[in-house]
Scaffold this active site. Structure first.
Site, mmCIF file in Angstrom:
data_model
loop_
_atom_site.group_PDB
_atom_site.id
_atom_site.type_symbol
_atom_site.label_atom_id
_atom_site.label_comp_id
_atom_site.label_asym_id
_atom_site.label_seq_id
_atom_site.Cartn_x
_atom_site.Cartn_y
_atom_site.Cartn_z
ATOM 1 N N GLU A 195 0.790 -1.485 0.049
ATOM 2 C CA GLU A 195 0.166 0.044 0.088
ATOM 3 C C GLU A 195 0.881 1.258 0.222
ATOM 4 O O GLU A 195 0.729 2.317 -0.538
ATOM 5 C CB GLU A 195 -0.863 -0.009 1.159
ATOM 6 C CG GLU A 195 -2.100 -0.876 1.060
ATOM 7 C CD GLU A 195 -2.950 -0.771 2.124
ATOM 8 O OE1 GLU A 195 -3.252 0.144 2.689
ATOM 9 O OE2 GLU A 195 -3.824 -1.758 2.688
ATOM 10 N N SER A 264 4.543 -20.463 -2.048
ATOM 11 C CA SER A 264 4.553 -21.933 -1.910
ATOM 12 C C SER A 264 3.949 -22.402 -3.017
ATOM 13 O O SER A 264 3.192 -21.997 -4.061
ATOM 14 C CB SER A 264 3.785 -22.174 -0.646
ATOM 15 O OG SER A 264 4.217 -21.597 0.660
ATOM 16 N N ASP A 336 -6.041 -9.992 1.353
ATOM 17 C CA ASP A 336 -5.839 -8.552 1.889
ATOM 18 C C ASP A 336 -6.255 -8.285 3.169
ATOM 19 O O ASP A 336 -7.553 -8.031 3.419
ATOM 20 C CB ASP A 336 -6.663 -7.606 0.611
ATOM 21 C CG ASP A 336 -6.153 -6.224 1.028
ATOM 22 O OD1 ASP A 336 -5.199 -6.038 1.958
ATOM 23 O OD2 ASP A 336 -6.554 -5.217 0.198
ATOM 24 N N ASP A 339 -4.888 -3.024 6.165
ATOM 25 C CA ASP A 339 -5.304 -1.563 5.463
ATOM 26 C C ASP A 339 -4.632 -0.574 6.362
ATOM 27 O O ASP A 339 -4.584 -0.544 7.560
ATOM 28 C CB ASP A 339 -6.717 -1.697 5.774
ATOM 29 C CG ASP A 339 -7.496 -2.062 4.224
ATOM 30 O OD1 ASP A 339 -6.698 -2.462 3.533
ATOM 31 O OD2 ASP A 339 -8.910 -1.862 4.218
#
Length: 825
Positions: A195, A264, A336, A339
């Protein structure tokens, strides 16, 4: 004269003798901490004797009468082999490294203290189920039994490193193990860094349309373009993109750029796609290399049956492995789950910040960091309703935080009711895909893609808490947003059923290479950032290239070194360079370029350690990326230290005008992409000539692509590093299934292999005891032990050791049997 010579000889002989005595003394002290695997020891805290049988690879098979006794034995075995590693992991998550290493680790401690993960781990102990709390307590008792033995019998302080960095070792607590899972979340999370990078790049680019080129969404996404970051704060005077203080880069640092966050491979085959008629599962989690490796192999005998696989010392669960009836593998989901928020301070009272309901005071506490050789530092920790406040000195936040504002973080790992440990415990005891999927409900963080197989069924499920976001979120979580707007704030978490799930697919094959697994619009998107857009294409080719698979074909896929990326990019980038140009004299740059292009034209994309072409290709792509972005991004270009295949493809296909990156803005001429490709190849060949010589045919990729299993503390100490570091020539690359992520950057060794599969396992449920696994170094963390690196050459050659639950096989060639007996009154 003769008398002088005699005395000089005596002095020299005496010096040699003293040196020998000193070396012998040091060896004696260090060797005292070498564990004795063949003994009987009375300890307190057991209900019945526990037997630890170590097979010929030093894998402990722990047999206890009860589950708690078995976990006691695992704790003891972990402490025997990896005590120093466990101590360092605990100190890291506690933010207490500076007590041992001084000011050089202060930055790491400051960030971890602000996250306050250890406090959250202590609070999470109470929310675990009763069986998990009992297991954690017994596991801690097993570690502490080893600590008691070390102190009582003067066993060299438990580890050689303790002589150099001696510090008191506190008893192990259940919260310590939960904290280490939270530390895994730090290592596997990249959204915060991404971000910030997205915002910094938005501010640096003159043409906002180019943002989608340099930080592209994974192909196939239908998400609309985002606003320019500066538009969120229209009256702000933004600083120029100078190099700011970045996240700590000490070898013990758990913070990684997106390129080095967890990766992975995991893939499974149903009975219909298996030659033997049983399910198959392969898993190889990728993390940063170290000596010892982060993974530790173990087998536990529980009341529900035997389980075997890979553990992380300090955490009493098999994180990837199998039982007699169930196999499970993990890959980073890239959910996600972070934030970043920009919080506005009250101009009249900086102790308050703006919320949807007006200004409110920060929640504050003080934390003192003790520093070896320096005065302690007192931190004032501040929390908002969105999460902890991070100072501008971390993650380059100063560059994207307007004056009069601070940055805070929302993150699912910042939970005081984290039941991830209970989920992992329940998973080990699950006997079917159905019950294993149910166990996933308790996962909080780090989010993982869990690949499962039982005797009949294969499945893949994303586990971990997913934030519930408002569809009106102004940045959709791609870059920092205003924390006082209701539509930007989290609204709890999504239900477990909303996490992606694939059960018994019709094609009979499923898997994950950290690629995008669903294409859903925001806010149900799972992630904007995915770890792979390349390996998955090679995986698809190998999986669909044959009708049925075997254990050996899954091993072959794990070890595959063909780069889809090289095969797809080279014809595109060199389209106007192949076999063109006039004849050039031998020794000229033009002749060298023609030789390189001829070699690459005949290359099949195999990143084999013995070939020269992978080095030429890798150096070319590195130089090309630098040529394309340096003039547009300036110092910020150093953050993009690995070539991005999607970006390069967009540029050379001129997607939405992306070929604009090829023109050097500071030059009067208009450069084409062919010009840049040719100049980048010349740059690469000059670098290769200076570093390895101009004989291209004699180059070896493995010489540049050495795996760096370095000791995190002693790895840079002169002379000693030759004893503690493990270096190996390796195949693979950034985008091969046999992943060997390169160091990148502009240092002297940009192609060193620093991040890859520290563990590999392949499980065949037609014949479970024919399953195999391996780790990258050895089981022991003691560099004087023969088990420090005894598995490393097997790993390098792509070989495995048996993964059997048969006790007779473990005993057949054991290196020792330890019996832990209840202490007699």
């Amino acid at each position: 004269m003769s008398t002088l010579i005699i005395w000089l000889l005596r002095l020299a002989g005496g010096a040699v003798l003293l040196a020998v005595i000193a070396i012998a003394g040091v060896y004696f002290l260090l060797s005292r901490s070498l564990p004795d695997y063949d003994k009987t020891l009375e300890v307190s805290g057991l209900s019945a004797p526990v037997e630890i049988v170590r097979d010929n690879a030093n894998v402990p098979h722990v047999f206890g009468r009860t589950d708690t006794d078995t976990f006691f034995g695992l704790g003891y075995a972990h402490a025997q082999d990896r005590l120093w590693q466990m101590i360092m992991l605990r100190r890291t998550v506690q933010g207490r490294l500076s007590e041992v290493f001084g000011p050089r680790t202060l930055e790491i401690d400051q960030v971890l203290r602000r996250f306050d993960l250890y406090t959250l781990a202590r609070q999470s102990v109470a929310v675990q189920d009763a069986e998990t709390r009992a297991a954690l307590k017994s596991y801690s008792d097993g570690i502490n039994a080893r600590l008691t033995e070390i102190n009582r019998d003067a066993l060299g302080r438990g580890a050689p490193e303790q002589f150099l960095f001696n510090a008191p070792v506190a008893p192990w607590q259940p919260a310590d193990s939960i904290a280490l899972i939270k530390l895994m979340a730090v290592q596997l999370s990249a959204h915060l860094s991404n971000e910030v990078l997205f915002a910094r790049t938005s501010l640096a680019l003159e043409d906002p349309a180019r943002l989608d080129d340099i930080l592209p969404l994974a192909p196939g996404s239908g998400i609309a373009a985002l606003p320019e970051y500066a538009a969120l704060f229209p009256d702000t005077e933004w600083p120029r993109m100078a190099r700011a203080q970045d996240t700590p880069k000490h070898p013990l640092s758990p913070f990684h750029r997106p390129a080095f966050a967890g990766a992975s491979n995991a893939f499974a085959a149903a009975p219909t796609r298996s030659a033997s008629g049983g399910t198959l599962l392969a898993n190889d989690p990728h993390l940063g290399f170290s000596a010892p490796n982060i993974w530790y192999l173990a087998r536990l005998e529980l009341q529900s049956g035997g389980v075997i696989g890979a553990t992380i010392p300090g955490i009493p669960v098999i994180l990837t492995g199998r039982s007699a009836s169930l196999g499970w593998g993990i890959t980073s989901s890239y959910m996600d789950d972070q934030d970043l928020f920009i919080e506005e301070l009250n101009p009249d009272n900086p102790a308050e910040y703006r919320t949807p309901d007006g200004y409110k005071p920060f929640r504050t506490t003080r934390s003192i960091i003790e520093i070896k050789g320096a005065d302690p530092v007192t931190l004032t920790l501040r929390w908002t309703e969105n999460g902890p406040v991070l100072p501008g000195s971390h993650y380059n936040l100063a560059e994207v935080t307007p004056p009069g504002h601070v940055a805070s973080l929302s993150w699912t790992a910042l939970s005081a009711e984290d039941t991830t440990m209970s989920a992992a415990m329940t998973l080990m005891r699950a006997g079917s895909v159905e019950t294993a999927l149910e166990a996933g409900r308790l996962y909080i963080a780090p989010s993982q893609n869990l690949t499962l197989v039982d005797q009949d069924t294969i499945a893949l499920k994303t586990v971990g808490a997913a934030p519930r976001r408002d569809a009106r979120h102004e940045s959709e979580g791609r870059m920092p947003s205003r924390g006082w707007l209701t539509e930007n704030r989290w609204q709890g978490t999504l239900p477990y059923a909303a996490n992606p799930e694939f059960i018994a697919p019709r094609g009979g094959i499923l898997g994950n290479t950290n690629n995008k697994i669903v294409d859903r619009p925001f806010p149900m998107h799972v992630s904007h950032l995915w770890g792979d857009t390349q390996r998955v294409h090679r995986w698809q080719r190998l999986m669909q290239g044959r009708g049925v698979h075997t254990r050996d074909s899954f091993v072959e896929a794990q070890l595959d070194t063909v780069s889809f990326t090289a095969r797809s990019l080279l014809p595109l980038i060199g389209a106007d360079l192949w076999f063109t140009g006039e004849a050039a004299p031998d020794g000229s740059p033009e002749r060298l370029r023609q030789r390189a292009l001829t070699m690459l034209a005949d290359w099949n994309g195999e990143m084999n350690e013995h070939l020269p072409e992978p080095l030429i290709y890798a150096a070319w792509m590195r130089a090309l990326m630098d040529r394309l972005i340096r003039d547009d991004l300036g110092p910020l270009s150093r953050e993009f230290d690995h070539p991005d295949p999607v970006f390069i493809e967009r540029v050379f296909r001129d997607v939405d005008g992306a070929s604009a990156w090829c023109d050097v803005r500071q030059s009067a001429a208009t450069e084409t992409c062919t010009d840049i490709a040719r100049m980048a190849l010349d740059d690469a060949l000059i670098w290769i000539s200076e570093r390895y010589g101009s004989s291209l045919e004699s180059l070896r990729w493995g010489e540049a692509h050495q795996a760096t299993h370095d000791h995190q503390v002693l790895g840079n100490v002169p002379l000693l590093r030759h004893f503690v570091n493990i270096r190996q020539s390796t195949s693979g690359g950034d985008h091969t299934l046999l992943r060997g992520r390169t160091r990148g950057g502009d240092g002297p060794d940009p192609f060193q292999n620093v991040h890859g599969a520290g563990y590999r396992g392949v499980y065949d449920f037609a014949d479970p005891d024919s399953s195999v696994f391996i780790i990258a170094t050895g089981q022991s963390g003691h560099f004087l032990s023969r088990h420090y690196d005894d598995l490393s050459q097997l790993w390098r050659r792509g070989e495995y050791i048996p993964m059997s639950l048969d006790p007779a096989l473990a005993r057949a060639a054991s290196v020792g049997v330890t019996v832990l007996a209840p202490e007699t009154p």
